[in-house]
Write a protein that holds these residues in place. Sequence first.
Motif: not given
Length: 160
Positions: A4-29
């Motif tokens: 927690s706190g390492c930036g998974k959600s922030t980096v994941g969302a940016l990476l999804g945008e960059r790669l053109g793929g969907p981003f899901f946050d595991g916290d939502d599960c």
Amino acid sequence: MGISGCGKSTVGALLGERLGGPFFDGDDCHPPANKAKMASGTQLNDEDRAPWLAEIGAALATPSDGAGTRIIACSALKRSYRDLLRSYTPDLLFIHLSGGAATISGRITGRAHEYMPSSLLASQLATLEPLGTDEAHIPVDILADPASLVDGIVRRLELS
């Protein structure tokens, strides 16, 4: 992946945008019981995490309608958790965001999170098992800003 706190959600969302793929946050599960347990300052055990990991694994295995690479933020702290996720998607690549305890502590202390108190940082650090050489992964030191981290990840992906 990472604590927690390492930036998974922030980096994941940016990476999804960059790669053109969907981003899901595991916290939502996480089911409400898991969120309540963590909010009370009690760490999750393997039984608590099993259905959560199964839901994330199923999301990874669901076709993305040609929308590109799927990115899911998930702590995946133990080898057994990563093995379970790979049982859904054998070619899964983990991007391990990591940093020193002081860096992470500063981040957690400086943010508001729905259910993850800073008191659980020590348990996350104790639970984290290093990735094995047989686990496909990209290690990422989180000291740079998120956009620079994503640039570095994309460069590593292009070399793969």
